[in-house]
Scaffold this active site. Structure first.
Site, PDB file in Angstrom:
ATOM      1  N   ASP A  63       0.799  -1.228   0.000  1.00 33.44           N
ATOM      2  CA  ASP A  63       0.000   0.000   0.000  1.00 33.44           C
ATOM      3  C   ASP A  63       0.830   1.275   0.000  1.00 33.44           C
ATOM      4  OD1 ASP A  63       0.918  -0.302   2.573  1.00 33.44           O
ATOM      5  OD2 ASP A  63      -1.062  -0.331   3.514  1.00 33.44           O
ATOM      6  N   ASP A 442       3.641   1.206  13.803  1.00 32.78           N
ATOM      7  CA  ASP A 442       2.829  -0.011  13.920  1.00 32.78           C
ATOM      8  C   ASP A 442       3.518  -1.190  14.589  1.00 32.78           C
ATOM      9  OD1 ASP A 442       0.706   1.275  12.700  1.00 32.78           O
ATOM     10  OD2 ASP A 442       1.180   0.510  10.714  1.00 32.78           O
TER      11      ASP A 442
END
Length: 750
Positions: A63, A442
């Site tokens: 992405d 993350d």
């Protein structure tokens, strides 16, 4: 090396990786060798596409880190877009491998609706690209990125491509992607531009029916799905795309088609979800349509109490007719799984309960637990078209593959050699211990004792989702501090320190304080509290609305007088009593020579009147003020795009970078042999060229160290040199992980 070619109104940039890599360097260029610091995956790969014409050939789209090709002889993934300078192209919306020619592959690339979008085509498996800018916008890193594939090639006339756009209907090319036009008669023209911070799903996938045509003449039957709200979601053309009709009946209209696969027997299988994901999917189903009779059948695997989330991955096994697999998404309570059927969806078995994960190649996938999870955000799922025993799926953190898909028990392993798809926030290269400590988005961050292996030490205790700042004690480099934030409703610990080089960490809590006569509260519970450590490791300083200092590991704290609100404090790397603070709002510098017990404003002669043009905007922006790792009192300040140097603890500065150069990020490394100034590394622009630059003479002369083959979309978030190895630079990218470079004259890392 590149050339520009014009085809009608379209402009195409032809990028040749091999040419760029071997071209003679310009006089102001220093040849460098570039590699990834190995972590192994780490981010979201929305889909995986196998070639149907060559065994062992596959493509992966991410992405925000570009696309990869599986190199079977080398047994690793090869990044395909590192030569591109447009960061938007690193968000891959869709990928299509030619069904006739294994050398041809296409990418639809565009990060967000506000950014540029393009169709990339290659005739050499992604070694070079022809780039056609297109007016229809994409969302490679937006909600709905797991849908697809939106880009499809007609197997009976491979010069014809269809692309399902998010905002502008169905697009068509009949010249191998060189030019595009909107399919005027397609019933769904799009919802137009999205609202801020929102997106449309638009056309979710395109499928050509290979059996409906003959080579050279094109396919007659085409299926196109739309995942925006409406009464109709599936359309069919029987005349090669000239006219379209909605497919009658089928699931309720609140179910959105997100994936489709067409079997040779004319059975069309579809995944549905209530929502486009990857989060907030409230439900879903799996259906099949007999395209010859028009009969629909609900074949959803999980029902009743087991029904949770939706379905996103879908694959048919060409080696076993009637065999298919689907994957769940957002099944948080039960845990996501892959469902397998051998009878066209009549009966299903869940693979999660009969699986184990061997993550020795990427140990971070345990995230501090005993075993790695099966995975979340499973949007990509694919059988190897030449081997039904091989099945792979993508997750929000990695790509798993098994060779046991025909067995009753399965072992999955990360299939990520060469894949680095993470966003880097902070980097620190200490003067001793591990060569690099990292802060990731993350997945927290790592201690990198070896750069060519996935690290075994992850910054998981305390468990910070993001690590935003890292500092080391200059004279005691095994003493480390870090700050970050946790993706939770309330964060209790955002600070930590380690005395053993990052192997073990102890959480640190700042006390409640009153700022501007407000009710006392903690300033460190939202992640906006960068931390610095003195040269000897004895004193920690937490910056924020007010500075807080402790010299006994958090037992007692004080607020030093003399500092304004939101000043950012940096510790000297040699003198344990010396600290410097920058007030970006007030355009001022402050110094302390008593161990941060008090601060006094500096005259800071030599700085421009406005020093906050490159402000410390948020917790993920690197500090504009750095202390030299080898010289007491030496400070480097990035102000208004220029670099300034002080050798007297910030009392006076001289400009170190030329007016023609605008710097966005910078870092310090080991001085060149015989040089007094540290090596300077910068990401910036000069004479219209954005690049990575190095100076070994204090900023007078800058030379480019990257080249046209190594640009990584110019998505550079943080830069630092290595204080122990001259010439080495570490780059924290936004999507391609950590890149490190060494002069080409230095022997490769062993």
């Amino acid at each position: 090396m590149h050339r520009i070619a014009h085809f009608g109104s379209a402009v195409l940039l032809i990028l040749g990786l091999e040419q760029a890599a071997t071209a003679a360097p310009a006089p102001d260029h220093i040849p460098y060798r570039w590699n990834n610091v190995v972590v192994g995956g780490g981010g979201f790969a929305p889909n995986l596409v196998f070639s149907t014409v060559e065994k062992g050939l596959a493509y992966l789209r991410t992405d925000m880190g570009g696309a990869y090709r599986w190199d079977l002889p080398a047994r690793r993934w090869v990044p395909l877009q590192d030569m591109l300078s447009d960061g938007s192209a690193m968000g891959v919306e869709s990928i299509a491998a030619d069904p006739r020619d294994p050398d041809v592959v296409y990418l639809a690339a565009g990060m967000y609706a506000r950014d540029s979008a393009a169709i990339l085509r290659s005739s050499d498996r992604g070694r070079s690209w022809a780039v056609t800018l297109v007016p229809f916008k994409m969302g490679g890193n937006e909600d709905g990125r797991g849908l697809g594939e939106r880009l499809a090639i007609d197997p009976n006339r491979t010069s014809t491509l269809l692309f399902g756009s998010r905002h502008d209907g169905l697009q068509r090319s009949d010249d191998s992607g060189r030019t595009w036009h909107k399919v005027a008669r397609f019933p769904w023209s799009g919802l137009g531009p999205p609202e801020p911070r929102k997106t449309h799903a638009g056309v979710s996938f395109v499928l050509f029916d290979a059996a409906s045509g003959r080579p050279g003449a094109g396919s007659n039957s085409i299926f196109v799905a739309v995942a925006d709200a409406g009464s109709n979601h599936l359309y069919r053309s029987g005349d090669g795309g000239r006219s379209w009709l909605a497919v009658a009946d089928g699931p309720p209209s609140n179910l959105l088609p997100v994936k489709g696969a067409l079997a040779p027997d004319g059975m069309l299988y579809l995944d549905y979800a209530i929502g486009i994901g990857p989060n907030d999917i409230a439900g879903g189903a799996v259906w099949k349509l007999d395209t010859r009779s028009g009969h629909w059948t609900d074949i959803t695997p999980a029902r009743g109490a087991d029904a949770e989330g939706g379905y996103m991955g879908l694959s048919l096994d060409p080696t076993h007719p009637g065999r298919l697999a689907v994957s769940t998404v957002d099944r948080w309570r039960h845990g996501d799984t892959v469902w397998l059927s051998d009878d066209r969806g009549g009966h299903w078995i869940s693979l999660r309960e009969r699986s184990r994960r061997d993550v020795s190649a990427s140990p971070f996938l345990r995230f501090g637990r005993g075993e790695a999870e099966f995975g979340h955000w499973i949007s990509g799922l694919a059988f190897d078209p030449f081997d039904g025993a091989t099945l792979a799926y993508t997750t929000g953190a990695t790509l798993y593959r098994t060779a046991d898909a025909l067995k009753s028990s399965l072992t999955w392993r990360p299939w990520v050699a060469g894949v680095e798809q993470t966003a880097i926030i902070a980097l620190s290269s200490p003067t001793g211990g591990a060569p690099l400590i990292s802060g990731f988005g993350d997945i927290g961050g790592f201690v990198h004792r070896q750069l060519d292996r996935s690290p075994t030490i992850q910054l998981t205790d305390p468990p910070l989702t993001n690590t935003d700042t890292i500092d080391f004690a200059g004279r005691s480099p095994n003493l480390l501090v870090r700050s970050g934030w946790l993706r939770a409703e309330r964060q209790d610990v955002s600070l930590a320190w380690s005395s053993d080089g990052g192997e073990r960490w102890i959480g640190l809590k700042a006390p409640p304080i009153s700022v501007n006569r407000k009710r006392p509260e903690r300033i460190d519970t939202n992640g906006d509290a960068p931390i610095a450590v003195s040269a000897d490791g004895s004193t920690f300083v937490v910056s924020g609305p007010a500075a807080l200092v402790t010299s006994d590991r958090g037992g007692h704290w004080w607020m030093p007088p003399g500092l304004p609100r939101d000043a950012l404090v940096v510790a000297d790397k040699i003198d344990p009593q010396s600290f410097t603070a920058v007030d970006l709002a007030g355009n001022a510098l402050f110094e302390s020579h008593d161990g941060a017990r008090s601060f006094a404003r500096l005259a800071a002669a030599g700085l421009p009147a406005e020093v906050s043009a490159r402000q410390w905007r948020n917790r993920e922006t690197p500090s504009p003020l750095l202390a030299s790792p080898g010289t007491a009192g030496e400070r480097w300040l990035l102000a208004s795009g220029r670099l300034y140097r002080s050798d007297d603890f910030g009392r006076s500065f001289t400009q170190a970078s030329p007016e023609s150069m605008e710097i966005a990020r910078f870092g310090l490394g080991k001085a060149a042999p015989g040089a007094r100034s540290p090596a300077l590394f910068a990401f910036g622009k000069t004479h219209g060229l954005s690049a990575i630059w190095r100076s070994t003479d204090g900023g007078k002369i800058w030379q480019r160290v990257n080249d046209d083959a190594h640009q990584w979309g110019l998505r550079i978030r943080v830069v630092t040199g290595d204080p122990r190895i001259f010439g080495r630079v570490y780059l924290g990218t936004d999507g391609r992980g950590i890149i490190y470079g060494d002069p080409a004259s230095v022997p490769p890392l062993r």
